[in-house]
Design an enzyme around this catalytic site. Structure first.
Site, short mmCIF file in Angstrom:
data_model
loop_
_atom_site.label_atom_id
_atom_site.label_comp_id
_atom_site.label_asym_id
_atom_site.label_seq_id
_atom_site.Cartn_x
_atom_site.Cartn_y
_atom_site.Cartn_z
N TYR A 44 0.86 -1.18 0.00
CA TYR A 44 0.00 0.00 0.00
C TYR A 44 0.90 1.23 0.00
O TYR A 44 1.94 1.25 -0.64
CB TYR A 44 -0.96 -0.06 1.19
N LYS A 99 -20.22 -20.24 -9.87
CA LYS A 99 -19.53 -20.05 -11.14
C LYS A 99 -18.07 -19.68 -10.90
O LYS A 99 -17.15 -20.15 -11.59
CB LYS A 99 -20.23 -18.93 -11.93
#
Length: 766
Positions: A44, A99
């Site tokens: 970060y 999925k």
């Protein structure tokens, strides 16, 4: 009394599966370390600003510095969920998560599922288009027709990444692959067959369009909806999409259309196709009844009236399942890897032909094992590959990638498709690749010696052993020998439908011509250990003792004991008859296969409290096994709760002494320690905290201070990680023999048999 679960029980199982400590089926896992303040500064702020600026200068760098290139958005508005209808976006989320699981499991594609409260075409297009910076591809799902056609069409035109409505094209691709093979088996010609469709939704229309690309003539394809045949001039229930399939015909009903038809393609509902209609179809009728969960007609109903029918459904409990999972993961894999801007007809047809071709190849044993030992061979009941056939990834994805490059929609070129296929195989983890390499090596030795490896199975009547032996017999690398009561074994074979195994050698120890010789030799071996001739006779009547003696006397190359007895019950006969190499002690090694590494753990089964000298020898034996199977020198770590002398407890000092002995006795071994387990397996931690350590890279072998710690560790890792465990493999034995765990599956028995046979063959060559 039936043991089949009721619908209520099945529903409860489904809810329990989706519930649990972590509700749902997916999570987000970081791919980079974030263990220190330095890691955080890179992940970060301030470090993250650097790739941001690079992407701002060159958007293509997003594929270098982010997950975009391996990330697909699975997007639905919940207007046509499975067979449940318009249940809303939120209720569709379990399907979209599922999925995502399939994308990851079969092709290592990452997914964010996005459920959108937006029923309109314009709204869906605007939402999905705005997500283009996030994803490398978009999989549209469970959106009702006809809106789905317009949504996909507009998104393909407006977006520069692949957009694929799986309900249309996924079904079409798999059905087309099966149809190609059905046509071949029926000995018909694509440009002459008369095809009738039941259903005029997204899947049916996509199938029909692909059939046209395969050579079916427009005038030979009749499409029917709930109001009958779609013909030129019909007005009732028509729209612009149905008009594409309107033809000149006198047929008005499905029954009319099927009279003399070669094929029925069903994307409709249960009961639409009747037995009487099937009777009127042409010779060798092709019936793809793909309605779910119940097909238009069940296979047994069709076969009752036509013995020549070639049948496929959408269900896994019948042959020839038209399953979308054979398509979308692999199509997106290929499209993502060449950074395709769209999925075009050329790519879809490439997937179709790759699937059709794969079904004609010999099916590997691991596929048969995944389906409880079923035998698959190209024909009427095997038109389409199975989802758990890992070759689908290495056939379909390269074909799709090549088609994308050839058709000009690829932004990245793959120069070597064969190398690309190997890289794809590695994406699915180390286990399949490792086991395949061992089987290939065993095959090479069998071919070279022109002789199969003779493996004796001590528990020849065991059901799992017999199922595994069937698979091993079909593989053709091993000659199984079964021990036990012949009458019981033959009856068990009949019960299991394994009559093909009856030609195998079955030995009842007490009835064998060498039984007396064997127990006399055992008495001679052990007479100074209190074994009388009567004790020896009793022992040799036991299959484990007799089998071990068969190996000792050269009647078999190796033996596998178990899986119904406890480990000590199997271990004792092996030690007493086969014995260990001079001055060495037996040790049990477990191999844990993770996605990106393989770890050998020792000793996990034999030595309760080994001395420093014993630990030194265990390291030597395990290193030899590692080199046999992996073909390189391993890093060996002696693990403890102490790091390089940080604790003076006798337990830690024992490991320190074992390392010193290893350096003295076996200077060629790359040994380090004593160290804690995280320091052993994480080279980053070791190099940061203990830069003086000679070992570079992570450990390949972990040597544990005692049986308690080793056994607990491997069982925990096996249960709480995604690791596949193989073992225990016995080392330091005079002959190659192994023990099958009582919990071993048929697949694990097959794997253990192949590894044991390979080790036996290689021991002969030394």
């Amino acid at each position: 009394m039936s043991t089949n679960p009721t619908n209520e029980e099945k529903n409860k199982q489904a809810l329990n599966y989706h519930n649990g400590e972590r509700p749902g089926k997916i999570e987000v896992v970081p791919t980079k370390a974030c263990l220190t303040a330095e890691d955080l500064s890179l992940a970060y702020t301030p470090g993250v600003a650097v790739p941001c600026l690079e992407i701002a200068k060159n958007p293509e760098d997003a594929f270098k510095y982010t997950s975009k290139g391996n990330l697909v958005g699975v997007i639905s508005n919940g207007t046509a969920v499975l067979g449940l209808g318009d249940i809303g976006a939120l209720a569709s989320k379990p399907v979209m998560e599922g999925k995502g699981v399939l994308f990851k499991r079969f092709a290592d594609v990452d997914v964010f599922d996005i459920e959108v409260n937006e029923p309109t075409v314009e709204g869906m297009v605007n939402v999905v288009k705005s997500l283009e910076p996030t994803f490398g591809g978009i999989n549209l799902e469970d959106i009702k027709a006809p809106e789905c056609f317009e949504i996909e069409k507009q998104l393909i035109e407006k977006m520069n990444i692949p957009v694929f409505h799986d309900d249309q094209h996924g079904t079409a691709i798999i059905a087309s692959a099966g149809f190609i093979n059905a046509i071949e088996i029926a000995e018909k010609k694509m440009d002459q067959v008369k095809v009738v469709f039941s259903g005029a939704g997204a899947a049916a229309m996509a199938c029909a369009k692909l059939f046209f690309n395969l050579g079916v003539k427009n005038e030979n394809l009749l499409m029917c909806d709930s109001k009958g045949v779609i013909y030129k001039g019909r007005e009732n229930g028509m729209n612009v999409y149905k008009e594409e399939f309107a033809v000149e015909t006198d047929c008005r009903t499905l029954a009319d259309a099927l009279d003399g038809a070669d094929a029925f393609i069903g994307c409709s509902a249960r009961g639409v196709l009747t037995a009487d209609m099937v009777k009127t179809m042409a010779k060798d009728p092709i019936i793809f009844a793909m309605a779910n969960p119940e097909p238009e007609i069940y296979p047994h109903e069709a076969h009752e009236v036509r013995t020549d029918v070639i049948m496929a459904t959408g269900r896994s409990d019948f042959p020839n399942q038209v399953n979308n999972v054979l398509g979308f993961p692999f199509i997106f894999r290929g499209a993502l890897d060449v950074r395709a801007t769209k999925i075009n007809d050329e790519m879809k047809l490439a997937a179709v032909r790759a699937l059709a071709s794969l079904a004609k190849e010999e099916v590997p044993e691991e596929v048969k094992t995944a389906y409880a030992g079923q035998n698959f061979k190209f024909g009427r009941e095997y038109l389409i590959p199975k989802p758990f056939d890992t070759r689908v990834l290495t056939r379909v994805s390269p074909a799709v990638a090549k088609a994308a490059m050839d058709s000009g929609v690829a932004k990245h070129q793959i120069k070597d498709l064969n190398e690309y296929a190997k890289q794809l195989e590695e994406r699915l983890g180390s286990s399949a690749r490792f086991l395949k390499s061992l089987r290939d090596r065993l095959s090479s030795r069998v071919e070279k010696n022109k002789k199969k490896t003779r493996v004796v199975f001590a528990e020849g009547a065991n059901t799992r052993i017999l199922e595994a032996v069937k698979l091993l017999q079909e593989e053709g690398r091993i000659e199984p020998i079964l021990l036990g009561n012949k009458e019981i074994i033959l009856k068990r074979m009949d019960k299991l439908g394994l009559s093909g195994l009856k030609e195998l050698e079955i030995i009842e120890p007490t009835k064998h011509e060498r039984f007396k010789e064997f127990y006399r030799e055992y008495c001679s071996m052990k007479q100074r250990n209190g074994v009388s001739i009567y004790h020896a006779e009793d022992k040799m009547a036991q299959e484990n003792y007799f089998g071990a003696m068969m190996v000792r006397k050269g009647m078999a190359d190796t033996m596998l004991s178990g899986p119904t007895l406890s480990y000590p019950e199997c271990f004792k006969p092996i030690i007493n008859v086969v014995g260990t190499q001079e001055s060495m002690k037996a040790a049990g090694v477990y191999i844990l296969i993770f996605k990106n590494r393989i770890l050998f753990l020792a000793d996990t089964t034999a030595q309760v409290d080994p001395s420093p000298e014993d630990l030194c020898d265990i390291a030597k034996s395990t290193s030899k096994l590692f080199k046999q199977l992996i073909n390189r020198d391993p890093n060996i770590a002696f693990v403890s709760y102490s790091n390089f002398g940080s604790n003076n407890h006798p337990g830690a000092k024992k490991m320190k002494q074992a390392v010193k002995l290893c350096h003295e006795r076996y200077p060629s071994l790359n040994v380090e320690g004593e160290m804690q387990a995280d320091v052993a397996v994480n080279a980053y931690i070791r190099e940061k905290l203990f830069s003086f350590a000679d070992m570079k890279g992570p450990a390949d072998i972990l040597i544990f201070p005692d049986l308690n710690s080793a056994n607990i560790s491997y069982k925990l890792l096996q249960q709480l990680s995604d690791a596949d465990a193989i073992g225990p493999i016995l080392v330091s034995m005079n002959d190659t023999v192994n023990i099958i765990q009582r919990t071993a599956t048929i697949s694990e028995i097959v794997n253990m048999s192949n590894i044991t046979a390979l080790l036996a063959e290689e021991e002969k060559e030394e």
